[in-house]
Design a protein around this motif. Structure first.
Motif, short mmCIF file in Angstrom:
data_model
loop_
_atom_site.label_atom_id
_atom_site.label_comp_id
_atom_site.label_asym_id
_atom_site.label_seq_id
_atom_site.Cartn_x
_atom_site.Cartn_y
_atom_site.Cartn_z
N PHE A 171 0.84 -1.20 0.00
CA PHE A 171 0.00 0.00 0.00
C PHE A 171 0.87 1.25 0.00
CE2 PHE A 171 -1.67 3.49 2.55
CZ PHE A 171 -2.78 3.83 1.80
N ASN A 172 1.89 1.26 0.89
CA ASN A 172 2.77 2.44 0.96
C ASN A 172 3.41 2.74 -0.39
OD1 ASN A 172 2.17 2.60 3.69
ND2 ASN A 172 4.02 1.50 4.32
N LYS A 173 3.87 1.67 -1.03
CA LYS A 173 4.55 1.84 -2.32
C LYS A 173 3.60 2.38 -3.37
CE LYS A 173 7.00 -0.72 -5.92
NZ LYS A 173 7.45 -2.05 -6.38
N GLN A 174 2.41 1.76 -3.47
CA GLN A 174 1.45 2.21 -4.48
C GLN A 174 0.99 3.64 -4.21
OE1 GLN A 174 0.43 0.81 -7.19
NE2 GLN A 174 1.28 -1.25 -7.00
N PHE A 175 0.70 3.95 -2.96
CA PHE A 175 0.22 5.28 -2.61
C PHE A 175 1.28 6.33 -2.91
CE2 PHE A 175 -0.23 8.70 0.57
CZ PHE A 175 -1.50 9.15 0.22
N GLU A 176 2.52 6.04 -2.54
CA GLU A 176 3.59 7.02 -2.74
C GLU A 176 3.90 7.21 -4.21
OE1 GLU A 176 6.65 5.41 -0.30
OE2 GLU A 176 5.71 6.07 1.56
N GLU A 177 3.82 6.15 -4.99
CA GLU A 177 4.06 6.28 -6.42
C GLU A 177 3.00 7.16 -7.08
OE1 GLU A 177 4.29 2.42 -8.13
OE2 GLU A 177 6.34 2.04 -7.47
N VAL A 178 1.74 6.92 -6.70
CA VAL A 178 0.65 7.72 -7.27
C VAL A 178 0.81 9.18 -6.87
CG1 VAL A 178 -1.83 8.15 -7.21
CG2 VAL A 178 -0.98 5.82 -7.43
N CYS A 179 1.09 9.43 -5.61
CA CYS A 179 1.22 10.81 -5.14
C CYS A 179 2.41 11.51 -5.77
CB CYS A 179 1.35 10.84 -3.62
SG CYS A 179 -0.18 10.40 -2.76
N GLN A 180 3.54 10.79 -5.85
CA GLN A 180 4.73 11.38 -6.44
C GLN A 180 4.50 11.77 -7.90
OE1 GLN A 180 7.46 12.15 -4.75
NE2 GLN A 180 8.29 13.13 -6.59
N THR A 181 3.80 10.91 -8.62
CA THR A 181 3.49 11.19 -10.03
C THR A 181 2.54 12.37 -10.16
OG1 THR A 181 3.79 8.87 -10.63
CG2 THR A 181 2.53 10.24 -12.15
N GLN A 182 1.51 12.38 -9.34
CA GLN A 182 0.47 13.38 -9.51
C GLN A 182 0.80 14.71 -8.85
OE1 GLN A 182 -3.51 11.95 -8.86
NE2 GLN A 182 -3.04 9.92 -9.69
N ASN A 207 -12.55 19.60 -5.13
CA ASN A 207 -13.62 18.61 -5.21
C ASN A 207 -13.09 17.23 -5.58
OD1 ASN A 207 -15.59 20.48 -4.54
ND2 ASN A 207 -16.10 20.96 -6.66
N LEU A 208 -12.10 17.19 -6.46
CA LEU A 208 -11.54 15.90 -6.88
C LEU A 208 -10.76 15.25 -5.74
CD1 LEU A 208 -11.35 14.03 -9.32
CD2 LEU A 208 -9.16 15.11 -9.88
N ILE A 209 -9.97 16.05 -5.03
CA ILE A 209 -9.22 15.52 -3.89
C ILE A 209 -10.19 15.02 -2.81
CG2 ILE A 209 -7.71 16.16 -1.96
CD1 ILE A 209 -6.22 18.00 -3.89
N LEU A 210 -11.26 15.76 -2.59
CA LEU A 210 -12.27 15.34 -1.62
C LEU A 210 -12.92 14.03 -2.03
CD1 LEU A 210 -13.94 15.95 0.92
CD2 LEU A 210 -15.50 17.28 -0.53
N ALA A 211 -13.21 13.89 -3.32
CA ALA A 211 -13.83 12.67 -3.81
C ALA A 211 -12.91 11.47 -3.63
CB ALA A 211 -14.19 12.83 -5.29
N GLU A 228 -4.62 12.07 4.59
CA GLU A 228 -5.46 13.16 4.10
C GLU A 228 -4.61 14.38 3.77
OE1 GLU A 228 -9.56 15.50 5.40
OE2 GLU A 228 -8.45 14.30 6.87
N GLN A 229 -3.58 14.63 4.61
CA GLN A 229 -2.70 15.78 4.37
C GLN A 229 -1.90 15.59 3.08
OE1 GLN A 229 -0.03 16.61 7.59
NE2 GLN A 229 0.82 18.43 6.64
N THR A 230 -1.46 14.37 2.84
CA THR A 230 -0.70 14.09 1.61
C THR A 230 -1.58 14.28 0.39
OG1 THR A 230 0.65 12.49 2.82
CG2 THR A 230 0.70 12.38 0.41
N LEU A 231 -2.82 13.83 0.47
CA LEU A 231 -3.74 14.02 -0.65
C LEU A 231 -3.95 15.51 -0.94
CD1 LEU A 231 -6.53 11.39 0.11
CD2 LEU A 231 -4.82 11.28 -1.69
N GLY A 232 -3.94 16.31 0.11
CA GLY A 232 -4.16 17.75 -0.06
C GLY A 232 -3.05 18.45 -0.82
#
Length: 567
Positions: A488-499, A512-516, A554-558
Motif C-alpha cells: 500500500f505504501n509503495k502504491q500510494f507514494e508512487e501515485v502521489c509522487q506522479t500526480q 472537489n476531486l481531492i475530496l472525492a 489526508e494531508q498528503t492528498l491535499g
C-alpha cells in the motif's frame, strides 16, 4: 453686366432666328452666334477659374471642428463622435462665390454648353476631394499591400480607416452634395450626375482598403477586425443611401453595399476556416501535466470576444429558429467551434501514455470550456441543457480518473489478496490438526495407552512440532500483513509522487476531486488499519510499515496537483 450682355445676345439670336430680314439679318445672326460661342468659352473659363481658385482641400483641423463635442474622455480618446449629436458640415467653397458659380452654371444651359460645365465641375471637385482624403491618409490600396503590412501597422490602419470613413460619409460627401445642389440649383439630373462623378473615385479609393482587407489572407484574430469594419460600414449604410440617393448614384451605393457584403463573407469564412484548423491542429502538441491546453483557452476567450459582436454575427449568419425548435446560424457556429475543440482534445488525450493523465487532461479542458461559456453571453445561446451535459461529462471524467488512478491503491486495502492465501494455509493446518484428533478418537483406549507408555518421547516431539508450526503460521500472518502495508505504501507514494506534477488549475475542481478521492480512500484505509493494524503494530519497526495515519494520508492528498495551483 457680362451676363446681362450675354442675355442681350441671346435675345438678339432669338430675334434674328424668328424673323428673316434678308442677307443683313443672316449676317447679323452669324455675328451673334459667333459672339455667343466666344461668350460661352469665356463663361467656361470663368467657371473653371473661380471653381479652381475656391476649391481647396479641407484641412483636418477644420473637419475636427465640425465634429460634435465628445460625451466623455473615453470618447475623446477613441476619436468617436457622439452618435446623438448634430454634425455641422464643413465649408468647401467660400460662400461669396457660390452664387456666381450658380449663375454661370444656369447660363450654360441657355447657351447649350452645360456638358462642358459638368465636366469642369467633375474634374475640379473630384481632384479636390481626393486631395482632402489623401491628407487624411486615404489612398487606393491593393490586397497585396495589405497582406505585406505588419499586424500592428494593419490594426492601426484599420482604426484610422474607420475614422476616415466616418468623416467622409458624415462630413465630406454630404458637404459635396450640398455644394452641388447649390451650384446646379433646380437641375436634378445634372446635380446627381455631377455629384456621383465628383465623388466616385474618392469613394472607390476609400472602399479599396476595406476590400483589400476582406480579400487578404485570413487568420483567426482577423475576424474581430472584419467585424469592427462590418459594424461601422453597416452603421453608415443608411447615411450612404441618403447622400447617394438617385439613379445617377446607383453605382456608388452598390460599391458601398458590396463592401458590407464582402466584409460579412470574409468574417464568415474566417470563422469556418478557424473551425477547420482546430480539428487539424497537431494531436502531438500536448502538455506534460494535463493542464488546460493553449488551444482550449484561446477558443474560450475567442468565443467570449465574439459575443461582443453578437448582433452583427446574427445578421451575418442569418440566425433563425427552425420548426423543430432547434437553432441555426450563430448558435450552430459557436457549437461547431466547441465541438471542433472537443474532437481535437479527444485525439490529444489518447497521446498520453498514462491513461489517468489523459482523463485528467480531458476533465481540465472540458471544465475550462464550461466555465468560459458560463461566464460569457454565449450561455444564453447554447442554453442550460448544453451546459449541464458538459458538467456531467466533467463529472464522468472525474469518476473515471478515480477508478483508473487509484484502483491499485484501493486493491491493496481490500479483504482479498495476500491474506486470503494465508487464511487458506491456516485453514489447511487446522484441518490437519482436526484430522489428527479425529483419527485419534477412532483408536481404542488400550492401544493409545500402550502407545503412550511405549512412545512418551514421541508424543513430546509431536507437541513441539505442533507448537513450532503454530509459530510459523503466526509469522506468516505477520509477514503477509507487513507485505500488504508495504505494498500500500509503495502504491500510494508512487501515485502521489506522479500526480504532484500534474495540474488542475481550477481550484474548485481540484478541491472537489481531492475530496472525492479522500471519501473513498480514507474509510477504506481506516478499515484496513482496524483489521490488520493490531497484527503489525506490536512487531519490531512497526512504524516502518505503518507509515501513515488517516490524518497524514489526508494531508498528503491535499498536496496533489500543486504544480500550477493558483496563488
Amino acid at each position: 453686366a457680362y451676363l446681362d450682355a450675354v442675355d442681350n445676345l441671346k435675345s438678339a439670336e432669338d430675334f434674328f432666328t424668328s424673323k428673316r430680314i434678308g442677307k443683313a439679318g443672316d449676317d447679323a445672326l452669324k455675328r451673334v452666334d459667333e459672339l455667343l460661342r466666344k461668350a460661352a468659352a469665356e463663361l467656361e473659363n470663368e467657371f473653371s477659374r473661380v471653381l479652381s481658385e475656391c476649391s481647396k482641400p479641407v484641412e483636418l483641423e477644420q473637419l475636427l471642428k465640425c465634429l460634435p463635442s465628445r460625451s466623455s474622455a473615453k470618447d475623446s480618446a477613441e476619436s468617436q463622435p457622439n452618435p446623438g449629436a448634430v454634425l455641422s458640415l464643413p465649408t468647401l467653397i467660400d460662400p461669396r462665390y457660390v452664387p456666381r458659380l450658380s449663375k454661370l452654371a444656369q447660363k450654360s444651359v441657355q447657351l447649350g454648353c452645360h456638358k462642358q460645365f459638368v465636366k469642369i465641375y467633375r474634374d475640379t471637385r473630384s481632384s479636390t476631394l481626393e486631395l482632402t482624403l489623401k491628407q487624411l491618409g486615404v489612398e487606393y490600396v491593393t490586397a497585396e499591400e495589405v497582406q505585406t503590412a505588419q499586424a500592428e501597422s494593419r490594426d492601426a490602419k484599420i482604426t484610422h480607416w474607420i475614422r476616415c470613413l466616418q468623416i467622409a460619409v458624415k462630413l465630406l460627401f454630404p458637404s459635396e452634395r450640398a455644394l452641388c445642389d447649390q451650384i446646379f440649383e433646380g437641375k436634378h439630373a445634372w446635380k446627381d450626375h455631377c455629384f456621383a462623378a465628383a465623388t466616385s473615385k474618392s469613394l472607390l479609393n476609400l472602399l479599396s482598403f476595406g476590400q483589400a482587407i476582406s480579400k487578404s489572407k485570413t487568420s483567426p484574430d482577423k475576424v474581430f477586425l472584419l467585424l469592427d469594419m462590418f459594424d461601422r460600414t453597416l452603421e453608415l449604410q443608411s447615411e450612404v443611401e441618403a447622400v447617394f440617393a438617385g439613379d445617377e448614384c446607383a453605382e456608388n451605393r452598390k460599391s458601398a453595399s458590396t463592401l458590407v457584403k464582402c466584409l460579412a463573407q470574409a468574417a464568415k469564412k474566417t470563422l469556418i476556416d478557424f473551425k477547420d484548423s482546430i480539428v487539424k491542429e497537431s494531436p502531438k502538441n500536448t502538455s506534460t501535466d494535463g493542464d488546460v491546453h493553449p488551444l482550449t483557452s484561446y477558443v474560450g476567450n475567442y468565443i467570449k470576444y465574439l459575443m461582443d459582436y453578437q448582433s452583427s454575427l446574427k445578421l451575418i449568419f442569418q440566425e433563425s429558429s427552425n420548426g423543430d425548435g432547434t437553432k441555426s446560424g450563430l448558435v450552430s457556429e459557436i457549437s461547431g467551434l466547441i465541438h471542433a475543440v472537443e474532437t481535437n482534445l479527444d485525439v490529444k488525450a489518447k497521446q498520453y501514455k498514462d491513461h489517468a493523465l489523459g482523463i485528467l487532461f480531458l476533465m481540465n479542458n472540458i471544465n475550462y470550456i464550461v466555465r468560459s461559456i458560463r461566464s460569457s453571453e454565449a450561455k444564453d445561446l447554447v442554453g442550460d441543457d448544453w451546459i449541464q451535459r458538459r458538467r456531467r461529462t466533467v463529472q464522468q471524467h472525474a469518476t473515471q480518473y478515480k477508478r483508473v488512478a487509484w484502483g491499485k491503491v484501493l486493491d491493496c486495502l481490500s479483504a482479498q489478496g495476500l491474506t486470503s492465501s494465508v487464511g487458506s494455509a491456516t485453514e489447511g493446518i487446522a484441518g490437519s490438526v482436526g484430522s489428527i484428533g479425529s483419527h485419534s478418537s477412532t483408536t481404542s483406549t488400550s492401544v493409545i495407552k500402550a502407545r503412550l507408555e511405549l512412545s512418551f518421547n514421541a508424543m513430546c516431539t509431536l507437541l513441539c512440532l505442533f507448537w513450532c508450526f503454530f509459530l510459523a503460521i503466526s509469522f506468516m500472518v505477520l509477514l503477509s500483513n507487513i507485505i500488504r502495508f508495504k505494498s500500500f505504501n509503495k502504491q500510494f507514494e508512487e501515485v502521489c509522487q506522479t500526480q504532484m506534477n500534474w495540474a488542475i488549475p481550477d481550484k474548485e475542481l481540484r478541491d472537489n476531486l481531492i475530496l472525492a478521492v479522500a471519501e473513498v480512500l480514507l474509510p477504506a484505509y481506516r478499515s484496513f488499519l482496524k483489521r490488520f493494524g493490531p497484527l503489525v503494530e506490536n512487531s519490531h519497526h512497526a512504524s516502518k510499515y505503518m507509515k501513515y495515519t488517516p490524518e497524514a494520508l489526508e494531508q498528503t492528498l491535499g498536496n496533489l496537483f500543486a504544480k500550477k495551483l493558483p496563488q
